[in-house]
Design an enzyme around this catalytic site. Structure first.
Site, PDB file in Angstrom:
ATOM      1  N   ASN A  28      74.998 -85.653  21.188  1.00  0.00           N
ATOM      2  CA  ASN A  28      76.332 -85.100  21.465  1.00  0.00           C
ATOM      3  C   ASN A  28      76.704 -83.988  20.489  1.00  0.00           C
ATOM      4  O   ASN A  28      77.709 -84.029  19.808  1.00  0.00           O
ATOM      5  CB  ASN A  28      77.400 -86.201  21.456  1.00  0.00           C
ATOM      6  CG  ASN A  28      77.513 -86.909  20.119  1.00  0.00           C
ATOM      7  OD1 ASN A  28      76.568 -86.921  19.342  1.00  0.00           O
ATOM      8  ND2 ASN A  28      78.666 -87.488  19.854  1.00  0.00           N
ATOM      9  N   HIS A  59      82.500 -86.097   9.201  1.00  0.00           N
ATOM     10  CA  HIS A  59      83.607 -85.223   9.598  1.00  0.00           C
ATOM     11  C   HIS A  59      84.219 -84.584   8.370  1.00  0.00           C
ATOM     12  O   HIS A  59      84.174 -85.142   7.276  1.00  0.00           O
ATOM     13  CB  HIS A  59      84.687 -86.011  10.337  1.00  0.00           C
ATOM     14  CG  HIS A  59      84.301 -86.388  11.729  1.00  0.00           C
ATOM     15  ND1 HIS A  59      84.126 -85.457  12.730  1.00  0.00           N
ATOM     16  CD2 HIS A  59      84.033 -87.588  12.281  1.00  0.00           C
ATOM     17  CE1 HIS A  59      83.768 -86.081  13.837  1.00  0.00           C
ATOM     18  NE2 HIS A  59      83.690 -87.370  13.595  1.00  0.00           N
ATOM     19  N   PHE A 104      86.925 -89.442  15.525  1.00  0.00           N
ATOM     20  CA  PHE A 104      86.343 -90.757  15.273  1.00  0.00           C
ATOM     21  C   PHE A 104      85.136 -90.610  14.351  1.00  0.00           C
ATOM     22  O   PHE A 104      84.381 -89.650  14.483  1.00  0.00           O
ATOM     23  CB  PHE A 104      85.841 -91.371  16.579  1.00  0.00           C
ATOM     24  CG  PHE A 104      86.914 -91.731  17.565  1.00  0.00           C
ATOM     25  CD1 PHE A 104      87.655 -92.883  17.397  1.00  0.00           C
ATOM     26  CD2 PHE A 104      87.156 -90.937  18.676  1.00  0.00           C
ATOM     27  CE1 PHE A 104      88.623 -93.253  18.325  1.00  0.00           C
ATOM     28  CE2 PHE A 104      88.126 -91.285  19.611  1.00  0.00           C
ATOM     29  CZ  PHE A 104      88.864 -92.449  19.431  1.00  0.00           C
ATOM     30  N   GLY A 105      84.922 -91.570  13.460  1.00  0.00           N
ATOM     31  CA  GLY A 105      83.633 -91.596  12.762  1.00  0.00           C
ATOM     32  C   GLY A 105      83.695 -91.919  11.292  1.00  0.00           C
ATOM     33  O   GLY A 105      84.677 -91.644  10.613  1.00  0.00           O
ATOM     34  N   ASP A 121      75.796 -90.733  24.444  1.00  0.00           N
ATOM     35  CA  ASP A 121      76.583 -91.295  23.343  1.00  0.00           C
ATOM     36  C   ASP A 121      77.794 -90.437  22.963  1.00  0.00           C
ATOM     37  O   ASP A 121      77.719 -89.220  22.900  1.00  0.00           O
ATOM     38  CB  ASP A 121      75.720 -91.471  22.092  1.00  0.00           C
ATOM     39  CG  ASP A 121      76.526 -92.096  20.963  1.00  0.00           C
ATOM     40  OD1 ASP A 121      77.234 -93.079  21.223  1.00  0.00           O
ATOM     41  OD2 ASP A 121      76.444 -91.598  19.831  1.00  0.00           O
ATOM     42  N   HIS A 148      75.976 -99.760  19.308  1.00  0.00           N
ATOM     43  CA  HIS A 148      77.120-100.274  18.523  1.00  0.00           C
ATOM     44  C   HIS A 148      78.055-101.236  19.263  1.00  0.00           C
ATOM     45  O   HIS A 148      79.216-100.928  19.492  1.00  0.00           O
ATOM     46  CB  HIS A 148      77.937 -99.122  17.944  1.00  0.00           C
ATOM     47  CG  HIS A 148      78.163 -97.946  18.856  1.00  0.00           C
ATOM     48  ND1 HIS A 148      78.585 -98.074  20.152  1.00  0.00           N
ATOM     49  CD2 HIS A 148      78.008 -96.615  18.640  1.00  0.00           C
ATOM     50  CE1 HIS A 148      78.686 -96.877  20.687  1.00  0.00           C
ATOM     51  NE2 HIS A 148      78.344 -95.986  19.802  1.00  0.00           N
ATOM     52  N   HIS A 185      74.450 -89.033  13.604  1.00  0.00           N
ATOM     53  CA  HIS A 185      74.961 -87.747  14.098  1.00  0.00           C
ATOM     54  C   HIS A 185      74.798 -86.712  12.991  1.00  0.00           C
ATOM     55  O   HIS A 185      75.469 -86.796  11.979  1.00  0.00           O
ATOM     56  CB  HIS A 185      76.436 -87.871  14.480  1.00  0.00           C
ATOM     57  CG  HIS A 185      76.687 -88.858  15.584  1.00  0.00           C
ATOM     58  ND1 HIS A 185      76.670 -88.495  16.919  1.00  0.00           N
ATOM     59  CD2 HIS A 185      76.932 -90.187  15.563  1.00  0.00           C
ATOM     60  CE1 HIS A 185      76.907 -89.576  17.661  1.00  0.00           C
ATOM     61  NE2 HIS A 185      77.069 -90.612  16.865  1.00  0.00           N
ATOM     62  N   ASP A 245      75.486 -95.362  12.878  1.00  0.00           N
ATOM     63  CA  ASP A 245      76.352 -94.450  13.636  1.00  0.00           C
ATOM     64  C   ASP A 245      76.984 -93.445  12.664  1.00  0.00           C
ATOM     65  O   ASP A 245      78.154 -93.082  12.798  1.00  0.00           O
ATOM     66  CB  ASP A 245      77.429 -95.222  14.412  1.00  0.00           C
ATOM     67  CG  ASP A 245      78.156 -94.347  15.428  1.00  0.00           C
ATOM     68  OD1 ASP A 245      77.750 -93.182  15.624  1.00  0.00           O
ATOM     69  OD2 ASP A 245      79.136 -94.833  16.023  1.00  0.00           O
ATOM     70  N   ARG A 268      75.050 -83.392  13.703  1.00  0.00           N
ATOM     71  CA  ARG A 268      75.988 -82.309  14.055  1.00  0.00           C
ATOM     72  C   ARG A 268      75.356 -80.941  14.299  1.00  0.00           C
ATOM     73  O   ARG A 268      76.074 -79.977  14.495  1.00  0.00           O
ATOM     74  CB  ARG A 268      77.065 -82.146  12.972  1.00  0.00           C
ATOM     75  CG  ARG A 268      77.832 -83.414  12.649  1.00  0.00           C
ATOM     76  CD  ARG A 268      78.665 -83.881  13.816  1.00  0.00           C
ATOM     77  NE  ARG A 268      79.463 -85.052  13.450  1.00  0.00           N
ATOM     78  CZ  ARG A 268      79.761 -86.025  14.288  1.00  0.00           C
ATOM     79  NH1 ARG A 268      79.350 -85.980  15.547  1.00  0.00           N
ATOM     80  NH2 ARG A 268      80.491 -87.032  13.907  1.00  0.00           N
TER      81      ARG A 268
END
Lengths: 319, 433
Positions: free
Chosen positions: B95, B310, B324-325, B153, B233, B63, B306, B65
């Protein structure tokens, strides 16, 4: 004065899960001392004079907040009331920032009620002030459980060997969790009673018995704690109707006939009269519901006193 | 373009089952020659004695972002993190805000990737418009624009009829359909694994069944549609069993596992530490054991981070409210080593296969091997270098690493993409002109 080897060391009270029997009994014994103050004509002690206590309540509460306010006042602390509705999605100032701001104003003890489990833990990691959990999500509500066991000890003398039933929405109850830890550590045998849809995952890994039938177990109980059905916290509909729930799990006058004559009836409040408990029982001779409320004050005075003392000891040991 | 001669390393190329000490000559963006005692003239000579030389790693689940949350990560910062982790190709998930659900968005991600000039950037498109799980997105147009697969996802497609339609439609392009398996009706507002720990912490749990039911459903839809399907995952023992059965039945089903689901359990969240809040959640020790066993059996096709960056400030929120993450691109390799090699589940050849040729095959991209004539995407790894993970030193914009402070073994020393050195470990001084 009796010299005791035990010394209270915790500057935070987040939950009862980690507390030893000795620590629990020490709080109850300390509360005994503070209960006496409430019988005086001038109900005040100078114990927390010059200290600042903030009541940070992010969730509605009347009983617990008033109880903490009164407890802090009786110990001569200055009290700040802070109330704010919290939501799942945090907007604006974060919890930690809010607490750091209050701390910058010289707050010594933060009493926090929050809808998110773990919020007091987060605070205790982020700030220096003492943190007292006044209920977080469905994690713990330590002072409620302390006042519960204090009341039981007062009425029954001790908890060892008592059979205690906790009835209702165990899954979403912080009171149930703190109760389980306190009661079992003090030697009672706890049975959780309710439909499977109101039991938390892996409930049997807790040190309890589980029953789906109040009628099957009511005869053997010495104490019964009726939890409030928290309509606001339950997702979906874990039972078909209030009528059906009451039919199987309400403490009715009819059911009381099959209970031991001296059964102690408890409820953390606020009552849903006619839902989990009938008025006749709630107001009847076995009920200690109002005594629980009265005892809450002594317990909260004891807790505020102890965490402050622990904090001051850490301070002085540093200097 | 400069010629680079890498000498004396242990060359491991799983695609060709090659594992031997050899010299590698990179020229014109390609692997020119592999052999012993190459004496070609080169602009740069790298002494890789005692090191592993392998195809650049592929991560099919990151990700970055962008667009929308550039304060957490950008394609540029994520790309820098990728090459520092040895990755020469990564697949960005759709996403973002807005989501990657049409061809211009796919092209945008590609363009930003080219501008970053670090790693190859691929992207999966959203399977449904706005990732809402209702209407099909323009799968064909995104496929033509270069999207390597399709997924919503972050959440799974809940509606079975929509999923069946999406799979049928995608099968027309022989493209990949990937799924974050999670039945929302069972998961609700869950923030951790459902079980004893969630009960004690008073947090809403995510039932493993939520993952397993959707995976099982999807496998039945694969049976019907024949589409190439990738389970993202996977985290539970039950999911492993479903994958095992699907593969036994010869279905075109693949799966990936993350470093955290190989190394961490739900016990880690007992202090409400949001750095361990991840979706799917950390599960039980038995689940970790089952996933490791799946690796040993060869059921796991790809290792994927994954990588989910953040902000610190978001992770400082209440456990319920924090996102999450875990950000792990830069330390993934030693984590995989710890989980898979140190435990004897596989060897370097086996592990690198799940990081090179096997994900390349899932994605249908011409990457992940270093035979003569292949693109010169190469990583040089010191398999035994011990180091301490320092999240503060990440190239990623974010620091949300539960591995901060871990002492690990295995370090990426250099990463070459299309024959250019795009990362060179500052502490490695053996480069010679």
């Amino acid at each position: 004065m009796k010299k005791t080897a035990f010394q209270w060391m915790r500057k935070h009270l987040i939950g009862l899960r980690d507390l030893s029997r000795e620590e629990l009994e020490f709080i109850l014994d300390t509360a005994d001392g503070f209960a006496e103050i409430s019988t005086r004509s001038i109900k005040k002690a100078p114990t927390l004079r010059g200290k600042v206590v903030v009541n940070m309540f992010f969730e509605d509460s009347t009983r617990t907040r008033n109880s903490f306010t009164l407890a802090a006042g009786r110990l001569s602390a200055d009290v700040i009331e802070f109330t704010k509705k919290s939501s799942a999605v945090n907007k604006g100032e974060t919890l930690v920032d809010t607490a750091r701001n209050l701390e910058a104003m010289g707050v010594d003890i933060i009493v926090i009620r929050h809808s998110a489990g773990g919020a007091p833990t987060l605070l205790s990691r982020s700030i220096n002030a003492c943190v007292v959990n006044a209920g977080d999500g469905y994690h713990e509500h330590p002072t409620q459980a302390l006042l519960d066991v204090y009341t039981i000890r007062q009425v029954r003398g001790r908890l060892d060997g008592l059979k205690i039933g906790i009835v209702g929405d165990i899954a979403h109850s912080r009171v149930a969790r703190s109760n389980i830890y306190a009661m079992t550590k003090l030697g009672a045998e706890v049975t959780l009673i309710g439909p499977p849809t109101l039991m938390p995952p892996h409930v049997r890994d807790l040190p309890v018995r589980v029953s789906n039938s109040l009628d099957n177990v009511i005869e053997e109980l010495d104490v019964i704690n009726m939890l409030r059905i928290q309509f606001e916290r339950m997702g979906g509909n874990p039972f078909p109707s209030v009528r059906e729930y009451s039919h199987f799990f309400a403490l009715t006058a009819e059911r009381m006939k099959r209970a031991k004559p001296d059964i102690t009836v408890m409820h953390p409040g606020p009552l849903n009269r006619g839902v989990e408990i009938e008025s006749e029982v709630a107001d009847g001779p076995n009920s200690v519901i109002l005594r629980q409320v009265a005892n809450g004050l002594a317990i909260r005075m004891a807790v505020l006193f102890l965490v402050n003392q622990a904090a001051m000891q850490t301070e002085s040991s540093k200097s | 373009m400069e010629k680079i001669l890498i000498t004396g390393g242990r060359v491991i190329d799983p695609a060709n089952q090659f594992d031997s000490q050899a010299d590698v000559l990179l020229a014109a963006g390609q692997v020119a020659r592999i052999g012993t005692h190459l004496s070609a003239s080169a602009d740069r000579h790298i002494d890789a004695t005692g090191k592993i030389v392998c195809p650049g790693l592929i991560d099919l689940h990151v990700h970055f972002r962008e667009p929308g949350d550039e304060e957490e990560e950008t394609i540029a910062s994520g790309s820098a993190a990728a090459v520092a982790g040895g990755f020469t190709s990564v697949v960005c998930m759709p996403n973002t805000t807005p989501p990657i659900d049409e061809a211009t968005a796919v092209e945008y991600v590609h363009r930003m990737g080219r501008q970053a000039r670090k790693t190859f950037i691929y992207v999966m498109g959203a399977l449904t418009k706005d990732r809402a799980g209702q209407e099909l997105s323009e799968i064909g147009l995104m496929h033509q624009a270069g999207a390597v697969g399709f997924t919503d996802d972050g959440s799974g497609v809940q509606n079975t009829a929509v999923m069946l339609r999406a799979m049928k439609y995608a099968s027309m392009f022989n493209t990949l359909v990937a799924q974050h398996c999670q039945d929302n009706t069972l998961i609700k507002d869950g923030v951790m694994n459902s079980g004893y720990h969630s009960t004690v912490l008073g947090l809403p749990g995510m039932d493993p069944l939520g993952e397993e039911l959707m995976l099982w459903r999807d496998v039945q839809l694969v049976r019907k549609t024949g589409v190439r399907y990738h389970a993202q995952h996977i985290s539970t023992a039950g999911a492993v069993e479903i994958i095992r059965q699907a593969k036994r039945d010869g279905l075109p089903v693949s799966c990936e596992v993350t470093p955290h689901h190989l190394l961490l359990t739900e016990d880690c969240v007992m202090d409400y530490d949001t750095y361990f809040k991840v979706n799917p959640p950390l599960r039980t020790a038995a689940d970790v054991q089952a996933i490791r066993e799946a690796v040993r059996e060869g059921l796991v096709d790809a290792l994927a981070t994954d990588h989910a960056p953040h902000l610190q400030s978001e992770k400082e929120l209440e456990f319920l409210a924090a996102p999450f993450g875990i950000a792990s691109l830069e330390c993934a390799l030693p984590l995989y080593r710890k989980a898979l090699i140190d435990t004897g589940l596989t060897d370097w050849m086996g592990m690198l296969a799940m990081l090179t040729c096997r994900p390349a095959k899932i994605l249908g991209i011409d990457k992940g091997r270093i035979g003569p004539g292949d693109r010169a995407d190469v990583a040089i790894i010191d398999p035994n270098a011990e180091w301490v993970i320092d999240a503060e030193a990440f190239y990623s914009k974010s620091r949300n690493s539960p591995y901060h402070g871990w002492t690990v073994k295995g370090k990426v020393l250099a990463t070459m993409v299309a024959g250019e050195i795009r990362y060179f470990c500052p502490e490695w001084s053996s480069i010679k002109q």
